[in-house]
Motif scaffolding. Structure first.
Motif, PDB file in Angstrom:
ATOM      1  N   GLY A  88       0.884  -1.288  -0.166  1.00 12.45           N
ATOM      2  CA  GLY A  88      -0.034   0.046  -0.012  1.00 12.45           C
ATOM      3  C   GLY A  88       0.941   1.306  -0.124  1.00 12.45           C
ATOM      4  N   GLN A  89       2.162   1.024  -0.011  1.00 13.88           N
ATOM      5  CA  GLN A  89       2.908   2.240  -0.039  1.00 13.88           C
ATOM      6  C   GLN A  89       2.704   2.984  -1.392  1.00 13.88           C
ATOM      7  N   VAL A  90       2.565   4.356  -1.343  1.00 11.56           N
ATOM      8  CA  VAL A  90       2.206   5.175  -2.558  1.00 11.56           C
ATOM      9  C   VAL A  90       3.551   6.390  -2.646  1.00 11.56           C
ATOM     10  N   TYR A  91       4.048   6.259  -3.820  1.00  9.46           N
ATOM     11  CA  TYR A  91       5.082   7.215  -4.116  1.00  9.46           C
ATOM     12  C   TYR A  91       4.684   7.913  -5.428  1.00  9.46           C
ATOM     13  N   GLN A  92       5.124   9.288  -5.214  1.00 12.13           N
ATOM     14  CA  GLN A  92       4.734   9.972  -6.525  1.00 12.13           C
ATOM     15  C   GLN A  92       5.838  11.060  -6.753  1.00 12.13           C
ATOM     16  N   GLY A  93       5.995  11.512  -7.846  1.00 10.91           N
ATOM     17  CA  GLY A  93       6.995  12.558  -8.437  1.00 10.91           C
ATOM     18  C   GLY A  93       8.431  11.915  -8.167  1.00 10.91           C
ATOM     19  N   PRO A  94       9.258  12.886  -7.835  1.00  7.84           N
ATOM     20  CA  PRO A  94      10.642  12.244  -7.786  1.00  7.84           C
ATOM     21  C   PRO A  94      10.700  10.990  -6.917  1.00  7.84           C
ATOM     22  N   ALA A  95       9.922  10.757  -5.958  1.00  8.96           N
ATOM     23  CA  ALA A  95       9.918   9.428  -4.848  1.00  8.96           C
ATOM     24  C   ALA A  95       9.657   8.422  -5.905  1.00  8.96           C
ATOM     25  N   ALA A  96       8.868   8.678  -6.637  1.00  7.76           N
ATOM     26  CA  ALA A  96       8.201   7.421  -7.533  1.00  7.76           C
ATOM     27  C   ALA A  96       9.310   7.001  -8.502  1.00  7.76           C
ATOM     28  N   TRP A  97       9.985   7.912  -9.064  1.00 11.39           N
ATOM     29  CA  TRP A  97      11.234   7.665 -10.025  1.00 11.39           C
ATOM     30  C   TRP A  97      12.368   6.840  -9.282  1.00 11.39           C
ATOM     31  N   VAL A  98      12.615   7.526  -8.103  1.00 10.34           N
ATOM     32  CA  VAL A  98      13.736   6.904  -7.401  1.00 10.34           C
ATOM     33  C   VAL A  98      13.184   5.359  -6.754  1.00 10.34           C
ATOM     34  N   VAL A  99      11.984   5.144  -6.576  1.00  9.99           N
ATOM     35  CA  VAL A  99      11.670   3.693  -6.104  1.00  9.99           C
ATOM     36  C   VAL A  99      11.822   2.846  -7.371  1.00  9.99           C
ATOM     37  N   THR A 100      11.295   3.275  -8.486  1.00  6.88           N
ATOM     38  CA  THR A 100      11.248   2.439  -9.583  1.00  6.88           C
ATOM     39  C   THR A 100      12.910   2.062 -10.086  1.00  6.88           C
ATOM     40  N   LEU A 101      13.868   3.184  -9.856  1.00  8.56           N
ATOM     41  CA  LEU A 101      15.260   2.838 -10.247  1.00  8.56           C
ATOM     42  C   LEU A 101      15.533   1.872  -9.198  1.00  8.56           C
ATOM     43  N   TRP A 102      15.287   1.814  -7.998  1.00  6.19           N
ATOM     44  CA  TRP A 102      15.597   0.963  -6.701  1.00  6.19           C
ATOM     45  C   TRP A 102      15.379  -0.407  -7.355  1.00  6.19           C
ATOM     46  N   ALA A 103      14.154  -0.655  -8.059  1.00  4.99           N
ATOM     47  CA  ALA A 103      13.756  -2.017  -8.371  1.00  4.99           C
ATOM     48  C   ALA A 103      14.718  -2.369  -9.458  1.00  4.99           C
ATOM     49  N   LEU A 104      15.359  -1.733 -10.059  1.00  2.57           N
ATOM     50  CA  LEU A 104      16.217  -2.180 -11.566  1.00  2.57           C
ATOM     51  C   LEU A 104      17.356  -2.650 -10.866  1.00  2.57           C
ATOM     52  N   ARG A 105      17.865  -4.067 -11.185  1.00  2.00           N
ATOM     53  CA  ARG A 105      19.362  -4.287 -10.842  1.00  2.00           C
ATOM     54  C   ARG A 105      20.159  -3.416 -11.204  1.00  2.00           C
ATOM     55  N   GLU A 106      20.304  -2.784 -12.240  1.00  2.00           N
ATOM     56  CA  GLU A 106      21.469  -2.139 -12.692  1.00  2.00           C
ATOM     57  C   GLU A 106      21.448  -0.708 -12.459  1.00  2.00           C
ATOM     58  N   HIS A 107      20.259  -0.282 -11.681  1.00  5.90           N
ATOM     59  CA  HIS A 107      20.289   1.174 -11.407  1.00  5.90           C
ATOM     60  C   HIS A 107      20.001   1.166  -9.902  1.00  5.90           C
ATOM     61  N   ARG A 108      19.878   0.358  -9.130  1.00  6.35           N
ATOM     62  CA  ARG A 108      19.685   0.443  -7.819  1.00  6.35           C
ATOM     63  C   ARG A 108      20.773   1.326  -7.173  1.00  6.35           C
ATOM     64  N   PRO A 109      22.179   1.413  -7.479  1.00 11.10           N
ATOM     65  CA  PRO A 109      22.995   2.260  -6.879  1.00 11.10           C
ATOM     66  C   PRO A 109      22.703   3.912  -7.171  1.00 11.10           C
ATOM     67  N   LEU A 110      22.227   3.771  -8.257  1.00  8.22           N
ATOM     68  CA  LEU A 110      21.721   5.216  -8.705  1.00  8.22           C
ATOM     69  C   LEU A 110      20.630   5.683  -7.680  1.00  8.22           C
ATOM     70  N   ALA A 111      19.853   4.625  -7.482  1.00  8.23           N
ATOM     71  CA  ALA A 111      18.648   5.043  -6.600  1.00  8.23           C
ATOM     72  C   ALA A 111      19.120   5.497  -5.237  1.00  8.23           C
ATOM     73  N   HIS A 112      20.110   4.759  -4.771  1.00  9.36           N
ATOM     74  CA  HIS A 112      20.477   5.117  -3.369  1.00  9.36           C
ATOM     75  C   HIS A 112      21.017   6.538  -3.402  1.00  9.36           C
ATOM     76  N   ARG A 113      21.793   6.946  -4.514  1.00  6.79           N
ATOM     77  CA  ARG A 113      22.571   8.252  -4.528  1.00  6.79           C
ATOM     78  C   ARG A 113      21.514   9.253  -4.517  1.00  6.79           C
ATOM     79  N   LEU A 114      20.482   9.109  -5.378  1.00  2.00           N
ATOM     80  CA  LEU A 114      19.212   9.944  -5.422  1.00  2.00           C
ATOM     81  C   LEU A 114      18.356  10.173  -4.135  1.00  2.00           C
TER      82      LEU A 114
END
Length: 174
Positions: free
Chosen positions: A75-101
């Motif tokens: 039930g977590q809801v993410y919108q705007g920048p947080a939505a992009w960050v959590v989506t990148l976090w879900a991707l294997r090659e982009h999780r490090p970028l999500a942590h930086r963001l």
């Protein structure tokens, strides 16, 4: 508790990304996401669709057309920048970028990227209205502009109003 009303320690095992089917940038990103190796499964569902309304009756579905919205399996809801960050976090090659963001300075960068995408999307819509902005035989930016209040503009037919699908009484009040 975090901003979504869920406990911060609640694990995320699946994410649903709501995207605007009328937006070619959104469609491009949907296709890109589908090709990426994932650490967390992503489901991509058209924003404000009957499926989205059925699955997430408490969301403001008009707003999901204006701003990227991602919903976690708890039930977590993410919108705007947080939505992009959590989506990148879900991707294997982009999780490090999500942590930086997700740091304070990274959050500013993520917000800037989201604002730039929104500005580009709006500019493409205006260019599309005038018949320009052709690339590879397809028009970028989509042809229909929709607002959260139910009004939409199609260059071929003009302005129209479509009340949100609340026949079952599940829509959140505005």
């Amino acid at each position: 508790m975090n901003a979504t009303g869920t406990h911060a320690a609640t694990p995320v095992r699946r994410l649903t990304v709501l995207y605007d089917v009328e937006c070619s940038l959104c469609g491009f990103l949907r296709d890109w996401l589908l090709r990426q190796p994932k650490l967390v499964p992503l489901e991509l569902v058209p924003a404000a669709s009957e499926e989205a309304r059925r699955r997430f009756p408490g969301l403001d579905h008009g707003a999901t057309l204006d701003e990227i919205t991602v919903v976690g399996d708890a039930g977590q809801v993410y919108q705007g920048p947080a939505a992009w960050v959590v989506t990148l976090w879900a991707l294997r090659e982009h999780r490090p970028l999500a942590h930086r963001l997700s740091t304070p300075s990274g959050a500013l960068l993520a917000k800037g990227a989201v604002l730039a995408a929104a500005k580009w999307r709006g500019a493409q819509w205006h260019r599309g209205q005038r018949g320009g902005a052709q690339w590879g035989g397809t028009q970028w930016g989509g042809r229909v502009y929709r607002r959260a209040d139910g009004w939409s503009y199609d260059p071929d037919s003009g302005w129209s109003y479509s009340a949100p699908g609340c026949a079952d009484g599940t829509c959140a009040p505005r």
